[in-house]
Design a protein around this motif. Structure first.
Motif, PDB file in Angstrom:
ATOM      1  N   LEU A   1       0.829  -1.203   0.000  1.00  0.00           N
ATOM      2  CA  LEU A   1       0.000   0.000   0.000  1.00  0.00           C
ATOM      3  C   LEU A   1       0.865   1.254   0.000  1.00  0.00           C
ATOM      4  O   LEU A   1       0.655   2.185  -0.782  1.00  0.00           O
ATOM      5  N   VAL A   2       1.862   1.274   0.880  1.00  0.00           N
ATOM      6  CA  VAL A   2       2.719   2.458   0.954  1.00  0.00           C
ATOM      7  C   VAL A   2       3.508   2.613  -0.337  1.00  0.00           C
ATOM      8  O   VAL A   2       3.680   3.719  -0.853  1.00  0.00           O
ATOM      9  N   ALA A   3       3.964   1.471  -0.880  1.00  0.00           N
ATOM     10  CA  ALA A   3       4.783   1.543  -2.081  1.00  0.00           C
ATOM     11  C   ALA A   3       3.995   2.081  -3.265  1.00  0.00           C
ATOM     12  O   ALA A   3       4.553   2.746  -4.139  1.00  0.00           O
ATOM     13  N   SER A   4       2.682   1.816  -3.281  1.00  0.00           N
ATOM     14  CA  SER A   4       1.895   2.271  -4.429  1.00  0.00           C
ATOM     15  C   SER A   4       2.000   3.778  -4.591  1.00  0.00           C
ATOM     16  O   SER A   4       1.844   4.306  -5.683  1.00  0.00           O
ATOM     17  N   TYR A   5       2.293   4.459  -3.504  1.00  0.00           N
ATOM     18  CA  TYR A   5       2.455   5.908  -3.580  1.00  0.00           C
ATOM     19  C   TYR A   5       3.618   6.279  -4.484  1.00  0.00           C
ATOM     20  O   TYR A   5       3.579   7.268  -5.201  1.00  0.00           O
ATOM     21  N   PHE A   6       4.662   5.477  -4.447  1.00  0.00           N
ATOM     22  CA  PHE A   6       5.870   5.816  -5.205  1.00  0.00           C
ATOM     23  C   PHE A   6       5.830   5.290  -6.624  1.00  0.00           C
ATOM     24  O   PHE A   6       6.629   5.692  -7.459  1.00  0.00           O
ATOM     25  N   VAL A   7       4.937   4.359  -6.908  1.00  0.00           N
ATOM     26  CA  VAL A   7       4.943   3.790  -8.248  1.00  0.00           C
ATOM     27  C   VAL A   7       4.178   4.677  -9.220  1.00  0.00           C
ATOM     28  O   VAL A   7       4.754   5.457  -9.968  1.00  0.00           O
ATOM     29  N   GLU A   8       2.858   4.590  -9.164  1.00  0.00           N
ATOM     30  CA  GLU A   8       2.124   5.379 -10.146  1.00  0.00           C
ATOM     31  C   GLU A   8       1.096   6.273  -9.482  1.00  0.00           C
ATOM     32  O   GLU A   8       0.128   6.699 -10.094  1.00  0.00           O
ATOM     33  N   GLY A   9       1.308   6.525  -8.220  1.00  0.00           N
ATOM     34  CA  GLY A   9       0.296   7.308  -7.521  1.00  0.00           C
ATOM     35  C   GLY A   9      -0.642   6.376  -6.794  1.00  0.00           C
ATOM     36  O   GLY A   9      -1.170   5.425  -7.367  1.00  0.00           O
ATOM     37  N   ALA A  10      -0.824   6.652  -5.503  1.00  0.00           N
ATOM     38  CA  ALA A  10      -1.665   5.784  -4.698  1.00  0.00           C
ATOM     39  C   ALA A  10      -3.130   6.080  -4.971  1.00  0.00           C
ATOM     40  O   ALA A  10      -3.475   7.011  -5.690  1.00  0.00           O
ATOM     41  N   ALA A  11      -3.978   5.255  -4.358  1.00  0.00           N
ATOM     42  CA  ALA A  11      -5.414   5.486  -4.459  1.00  0.00           C
ATOM     43  C   ALA A  11      -5.732   6.885  -3.952  1.00  0.00           C
ATOM     44  O   ALA A  11      -5.073   7.386  -3.051  1.00  0.00           O
ATOM     45  N   GLN A  12      -6.720   7.526  -4.543  1.00  0.00           N
ATOM     46  CA  GLN A  12      -7.023   8.885  -4.080  1.00  0.00           C
ATOM     47  C   GLN A  12      -8.511   9.117  -3.928  1.00  0.00           C
ATOM     48  O   GLN A  12      -8.983  10.235  -4.066  1.00  0.00           O
ATOM     49  N   ALA A  13      -9.269   8.069  -3.665  1.00  0.00           N
ATOM     50  CA  ALA A  13     -10.710   8.237  -3.540  1.00  0.00           C
ATOM     51  C   ALA A  13     -11.161   8.204  -2.088  1.00  0.00           C
ATOM     52  O   ALA A  13     -12.327   8.004  -1.807  1.00  0.00           O
ATOM     53  N   GLY A  14     -10.250   8.455  -1.147  1.00  0.00           N
ATOM     54  CA  GLY A  14     -10.627   8.394   0.257  1.00  0.00           C
ATOM     55  C   GLY A  14     -10.612   6.959   0.755  1.00  0.00           C
ATOM     56  O   GLY A  14     -10.581   6.027  -0.051  1.00  0.00           O
ATOM     57  N   TRP A  15     -10.646   6.793   2.080  1.00  0.00           N
ATOM     58  CA  TRP A  15     -10.595   5.409   2.563  1.00  0.00           C
ATOM     59  C   TRP A  15     -11.907   4.702   2.286  1.00  0.00           C
ATOM     60  O   TRP A  15     -11.999   3.486   2.372  1.00  0.00           O
ATOM     61  N   THR A  16     -12.944   5.459   1.942  1.00  0.00           N
ATOM     62  CA  THR A  16     -14.218   4.844   1.629  1.00  0.00           C
ATOM     63  C   THR A  16     -14.294   4.380   0.178  1.00  0.00           C
ATOM     64  O   THR A  16     -15.167   3.593  -0.167  1.00  0.00           O
ATOM     65  N   ALA A  17     -13.410   4.895  -0.684  1.00  0.00           N
ATOM     66  CA  ALA A  17     -13.311   4.454  -2.084  1.00  0.00           C
ATOM     67  C   ALA A  17     -14.649   4.425  -2.800  1.00  0.00           C
ATOM     68  O   ALA A  17     -14.968   3.471  -3.493  1.00  0.00           O
ATOM     69  N   TYR A  18     -15.439   5.474  -2.621  1.00  0.00           N
ATOM     70  CA  TYR A  18     -16.733   5.510  -3.291  1.00  0.00           C
ATOM     71  C   TYR A  18     -16.568   5.492  -4.805  1.00  0.00           C
ATOM     72  O   TYR A  18     -15.863   6.314  -5.360  1.00  0.00           O
ATOM     73  N   PRO A  19     -17.237   4.575  -5.494  1.00  0.00           N
ATOM     74  CA  PRO A  19     -17.342   4.709  -6.933  1.00  0.00           C
ATOM     75  C   PRO A  19     -18.365   5.811  -7.221  1.00  0.00           C
ATOM     76  O   PRO A  19     -19.170   6.117  -6.358  1.00  0.00           O
ATOM     77  N   PRO A  20     -18.422   6.406  -8.384  1.00  0.00           N
ATOM     78  CA  PRO A  20     -17.579   6.145  -9.548  1.00  0.00           C
ATOM     79  C   PRO A  20     -16.193   6.787  -9.468  1.00  0.00           C
ATOM     80  O   PRO A  20     -15.383   6.515 -10.351  1.00  0.00           O
ATOM     81  N   LEU A  21     -15.913   7.591  -8.426  1.00  0.00           N
ATOM     82  CA  LEU A  21     -14.588   8.207  -8.381  1.00  0.00           C
ATOM     83  C   LEU A  21     -13.492   7.152  -8.361  1.00  0.00           C
ATOM     84  O   LEU A  21     -12.490   7.258  -9.074  1.00  0.00           O
TER      85      LEU A  21
END
Ligand code: HEA
Ligand code: HEA
Ligand code: CUA
Ligand SMILES: [Cu+2]
Lengths: 541, 200, 267
Positions: A130-150
């Protein structure tokens, strides 16, 4: 079975590393696994706290100047996810549960030691991923709730990694839950009745029920979400006819119980700490047990209070308002019982007690704002604002994190045989308490007056209050220093604590400190009254 | 995995006579199955909600034929019975009979999977065609995954039930009982799935 | 003993007094600019006071017992072996239950006065077709006769802006102009992800959900310019997704409206 043969050897196997190295090994000892959970969780807490500090630095000025806006969203998503799934949940459940439950039920280990180790070792890789994803292509950015469609439309690799990692962490949590239920129900020492167990066992039983009943639903939901991203199905994609509100229902069906997964074990821990340091029996044991179960049952049927503005029909809002507010009743019972436990005791006001009493005060505050949030008309104004952020930090930080610190002060002598420094402990408490309240109390006002959450920029009129909040966050960061110094100094040259420095009656103190690998030299003692302070008690064997 | 973990405590308890616990591995498995069942419950809830609030758009196809799934239901129900027979045979110490029943069960499972695939290839809609199509594939696929795993486990235990040298005997019934419980669970889920997806 | 009760009563009345005083004198809310707002603020005040009483009471109880029952230097041994008290347990189960129930019924009443309990699905004039399900937001119950007074606006939200379509004038605006004291009825649709329409001074908020047209009604009561804030995380520029609502006298509004109808578009 061959497996049982090598299992048998595992405890006194000369190939198993000794000393601190065993904490890096695939150990099956519940005490080692407990410490592994704790240290691993604390490292992630430092990461999550660093991200929180970044959030507060950004918010010290109204402009979005410290980091780009999408990075801000990544940071807050990672902060929420790390704090919940890698710090609070693994520590209050995994760490203390693994360390204490086998002692409390009078066993030598958990029911399924191997499953236990697997559950722990799922955590570091998924957290690092999870932490590494920040350095690869950008981590998730939809909040910890990850609401779709965002969450479907934002950069997808980070979101997929987020889903994978949360799935693994959920799996770890389910394995842990199964293990706790089996240990508490099936592995009790003969002669030990359920109603004689220390309260933490009940809390963990309730929590594990919630884990087993609700976490799989999150797993299912995230699988569907990942299908939407990878296979372009339309479960939650309105363009393809999907329904985004269904995701919210499924998500909160897990994530509301998850808040009790984060707090019920803390309720259990505080029920262990208060009686010891106030030298009084836990007040109202039976009602405490029933209120835990009440919270479990109610906790499963209130999820839609996170969705009052999502277009739910009126009758549903009404039902969820009443059901949610009623959680205040069993929770209140617990708080009144704790105050009654203090009442008339002989209280030693040490670091463990300070943090526990800080917990009571903070949690009551956060709980009351929670009951206000449960009222539909009230929530409509403050939903998704800093009022909500303030509410839940009062509970997760002011509640659970305070109890984690309290428990570390309380059980440190058990684990190491050394005492921690009270002076540093009190400094730690003072800075934490002040910093915490400075940081989060003003946020209620921000939310009421029009500052939404999850924004990197805001109206200049909110600057001053935000700066107070950021200053509080700075104090909280500073407060970690005396704590860390205390830990390291005490491990190196802390005073010898003896086996039972608090004269406690719960079973874990009735063996040497630190405990032997087999937990007890001989048979496990039969502790029928773990809270029998003020009486003369004999412990039979 | 449950069967792997439990033995340590039991061994320890042997050396400690006062601590004789009943076998709690089955208990762990049941807890796990409840959790697994909740995953399905989530899927079902999603499907039923979609049905209630998201009508099928014009022109979308979502038609299911009954013959194959009905056959599949029968296959699974029969396989539950054959598995039960295997357990009975093992109890009477007839390992080779048990082995035969197990292989029969596995064959029924494989037939189920083949029928399922056959259905997939003959359906008029694909995974991404519409909401119901997606949910249909997700649900049956997730269930199919369970059947696949179950079939593999049945094949493994049928090998272990062989008369000479097999690890599963009527003194060590647990692996067989565990897989049996799992298999009944998967059957039960199928029946619910059949009612909700095909009959409602 | 009498003395003890006296102090108890004194403390309790002090807690109540302080809570009521704070509740009535500390204002934590922005100005009230719709007919929802005073109703909301009434609820807020009650919750604030009850919350303060409980919080201050609990805090005093904890801090008092920490001082009063502190172990002195020369003291050893345990406290009293008091394990519970059934009548106390019953008391502190029943009192919170009653409080919670009253709060619940009261907030139901508030919500009803705001108009939230009314199903908007059936009678709404803008309901386009039968297949389209319209979700309800809040609609103030007073003023609800479907008069020609009502202003209808169609709102579309997209990353990262609100657009207001005035159907009767057939033009689109980036600012929401409304006449004071008229009921405004909005049909909101999202073009991409979830957004939310929030006006703090009006105490209303409603998610704008893609795929589900949503209705939100309100009646402004105070002339002025207020922010419209997107309250649902919708992407990197979520924080910048703002618009303004301008509440003006009817004549000013009409001027603005006529000007725009002539020029067709104003953004
Ligand atoms: C450990 C975590 C935790 C806990 C225990 C709670 C406990 C409660 N929470 Fe909270 N909550 C969160 C974590 C937690 N919450 C998080 C993380 C979010 C935001 C999620 C997100 O959107 O990101 C959230 C959001 C949240 C919302 C949604 C807000 C919104 O988004 O609009 C609501 C609404 O009802 C709510 C309510 C409650 C209630 C009623 C309780 C109750 O359980 C509290 C009960 C306790 C007490 C009331 C105090 C003690 C009782 C007494 C002293 C008795 C007397 C009291 C009375 C009679 C009132 N919470
Ligand atoms: C569950 C536990 C938890 C905990 C403990 C915290 C702790 C903190 N949180 Fe947060 N927070 C959440 C859970 C938690 N949080 C969640 C779920 C969200 C919602 C996310 C979302 O919207 O999706 C959130 C969101 C959130 C926001 C809102 C962001 C936004 O909406 O825009 C803010 C803003 O102030 C914030 C602040 C803080 C601060 C200052 C702390 C502090 O208490 C942290 C204190 C700790 C430290 C400061 C660590 C000390 C260490 C160092 C400083 C570094 C030293 C380093 C080394 C030695 C290597 N958090
Ligand atoms: Cu649109 Cu946030
Ligand atoms: Cu909740």
């Amino acid at each position: 079975m061959t497996i049982s043969i090598d299992n048998q050897n595992s405890n006194n196997n000369s190939l198993q590393p000794k000393g601190w190295l065993r904490y890096l090994s695939f150990s099956l000892d519940h005490k080692v696994i407990g410490i592994q959970y704790l240290v691993c969780g604390f490292l992630f807490y430092l990461i999550g706290g660093t991200l929180a500090s970044a959030i507060r630095i950004e918010l010290a000025s109204p402009m979005s100047d410290f980091m780009p806006r999408d990075v801000y969203n990544q940071v807050l998503t990672l902060h929420g996810t790390i704090m919940i799934f890698l710090w609070i949940v693994p520590v209050v459940n995994g760490a203390f549960g693994n360390y204490l439950i086998p002692f409390y039920v009078g066993a030598r280990d958990m029911a399924f030691p191997r499953l236990n180790a697997v559950a722990f070792w799922l955590i570091p890789p998924s957290g690092l991923m999870l932490v590494a994803s920040y350095f690869v292509e950008g981590a998730a950015q939809a909040g910890w709730t990850a609401y779709p469609p965002l969450s479907i439309t934002t950069p997808q690799s980070g979101q997929i990694i987020w889903i994978m990692s949360v799935l693994l962490l959920g799996g770890s949590s389910i394995f842990g839950g199964i293990n706790f239920i089996a240990t508490i129900i099936k592995l009790r020492r003969p002669g030990l009745k359920l109603m004689q167990l220390p309260m933490y066992c009940w809390a963990m039983l309730g929590t594990s029920l919630l884990v087993v009943l609700s976490t799989p639903v999150l797993a299912g939901t995230l699988i569907l979400l990942s299908f939407d991203i990878v296979a372009h199905t339309g479960f939650f994609n309105p363009v393809l006819g999907g329904n985004v509100v269904v995701y919210q229902h499924l998500f909160w069906f897990y994530s509301h119980p998850a808040v009790y997964i984060m707090v019920l074990p803390a309720f259990g821990l505080v029920s262990e700490i208060l009686p010891v340091h106030s030298r009084k029996p836990l007040f109202g044991y039976t009602t405490m047990v029933f209120s835990i179960m009440g919270i479990v049952v109610l906790g499963l049927v209130v999820w839609a209070h996170h969705m009052f503005t999502s277009g739910t029909p009126p009758w549903m809002r009404l039902f969820f308002t009443i059901a949610t507010a009623f959680i205040a009743v069993p929770t209140g019972i617990k708080f009144f019982n704790w105050v009654a436990t203090l009442w008339g005791g002989k209280i030693s006001l040490n670091s463990a007690m300070l943090f526990s009493c800080g917990f009571i005060i903070n949690f009551v505050f956060g709980g009351i704002t929670g009951v206000a949030l449960a009222q539909v008309p009230f929530d409509i104004h403050v939903h998704d604002t800093y009022f909500v952020v303030a509410h839940f930090h009062y509970i997760v930080y002011g509640g659970t994190v305070f109890i984690i610190f309290s428990s570390i002060y309380h059980w440190f002598p058990k684990v190491t045989g050394k005492l921690m420094s009270e002076k540093l402990g009190i400094i730690h408490f003072a800075i934490t308490f002040i910093g915490f309240n400075l940081c989060f109390a003003p946020q209620h006002w921000l939310g009421l007056n029009g500052m939404p959450r999850r924004v990197a920029e805001y109206d200049p009129q909110f600057q001053f209050v935000n700066q107070i909040s950021s200053f509080g966050a700075l104090l909280m960061a500073v407060s970690t220093i005396p704590f860390l110094i205390n830990i390291f100094l005490s491990i190196k040259n802390g005073k010898d604590s003896g086996d039972n420095p608090w004269n406690a009656l719960t079973p874990e103190w009735l063996t040497s400190s630190p405990p032997p690998v087999e937990n007890w030299e001989g048979e496990a003692p039969l502790v029928k009254e773990p809270y029998g302070y003020g009486k003369s008690i004999s412990i039979e064997n | 995995m449950t069967s792997l973990d439990s033995s340590k405590e039991i061994k320890k308890n042997d050396s400690n006579l006062s601590e004789n616990h009943e076998d709690f591995r089955m208990f762990g498995l049941i807890t796990f199955l409840i959790a697994d069942g909740m995953t399905f419950a989530g899927f079902f809830a999603a499907y039923l909600t979609y049905k209630a609030v998201n009508p099928l758009p014009d022109g979308a196809i979502y038609e299911l034929e009954l013959p194959i799934p009905t056959l599949n239901t029968i296959l699974l129900l029969v396989s539950s019975a054959t598995f039960h027979k295997a357990g009975k045979a093992l109890l009477k110490n007839k390992n080779s009979d048990a082995q035969k029943w197990l292989i029969g069960t596995a064959l029924l499972g494989i037939t189920f999977l083949i029928c399922q695939l056959f259905e997939y290839f003959n359906l008029p809609f694909g995974l991404t065609d519409n909401l119901f199509a997606s949910t249909f594939y997700a649900l049956t696929g997730f269930h199919g995954l369970h059947v696949t795993l179950g079939t593999l486990m049945i094949l493994i235990i049928s090998w272990q039930t062989r008369s000479n040298g097999g690890r599963i005997t009527n003194k060590n019934m647990f692996p067989l009982e565990a897989v049996e419980l799992y298999w009944h669970f998967v059957d039960g889920i199928w029946v619910i799935l059949f009612i909700i997806l095909y009959l409602l | 003993m009498l003395n003890k009760n006296f102090y108890l009563i004194l403390i309790i009345s002090a807690v109540f007094g302080i809570s009521f005083w704070i509740g009535f004198n500390v204002n934590l809310l922005p100005s009230e600019a719709s007919i929802n707002a005073p109703i909301y603020d009434e609820l807020f005040r009650i919750l604030f006071i009850i919350g303060l009483i409980i919080f201050i009471g609990m805090t005093i109880a904890v801090i008092y017992s920490l001082f009063k029952f502190r172990k002195r230097k020369d003291e050893f041994g345990d406290g009293i072996a008091l394990e519970g008290n059934l009548s106390l347990e019953i008391v502190w189960t029943i009192i919170p239950s009653i409080i919670v129930l009253i709060i619940g019924l009261y907030s139901y009443n508030i919500y009803d006065r705001m108009g939230g309990m009314k199903e908007l699905n059936h009678s709404h004039e803008m309901m386009a077709s039968n297949t389209e399900k319209i979700w309800a937001g809040i609609s103030p119950a007073s003023n609800n006769e479907v008069g020609s007074n009502n202003l209808s606006v169609e709102v579309s939200a997209m990353q990262f802006a609100f657009l207001f379509n005035y159907p009767k004038g057939e033009f689109i605006s980036g600012e929401l102009h409304v006449p004071v004291d008229h009921k405004v009825s909005m049909k909101m649709e999202s073009k991409d992800v979830i957004h939310a329409f929030w006006v703090p001074e009006f105490r209303i908020k409603q998610d704008i959900i893609p795929g589900q047209p949503t209705v939100l009604n309100f009646t402004p009561t105070k002339v002025g310019k207020y922010p419209i804030i997107c309250a649902e995380l919708c992407g990197p520029y979520h924080g910048g997704m703002r618009a303004s609502i301008i509440v003006e006298e009817e004549s000013d509004y009409n001027d603005w409206f006529n000007k725009n109808t002539k020029t067709e578009v104003s953004l």
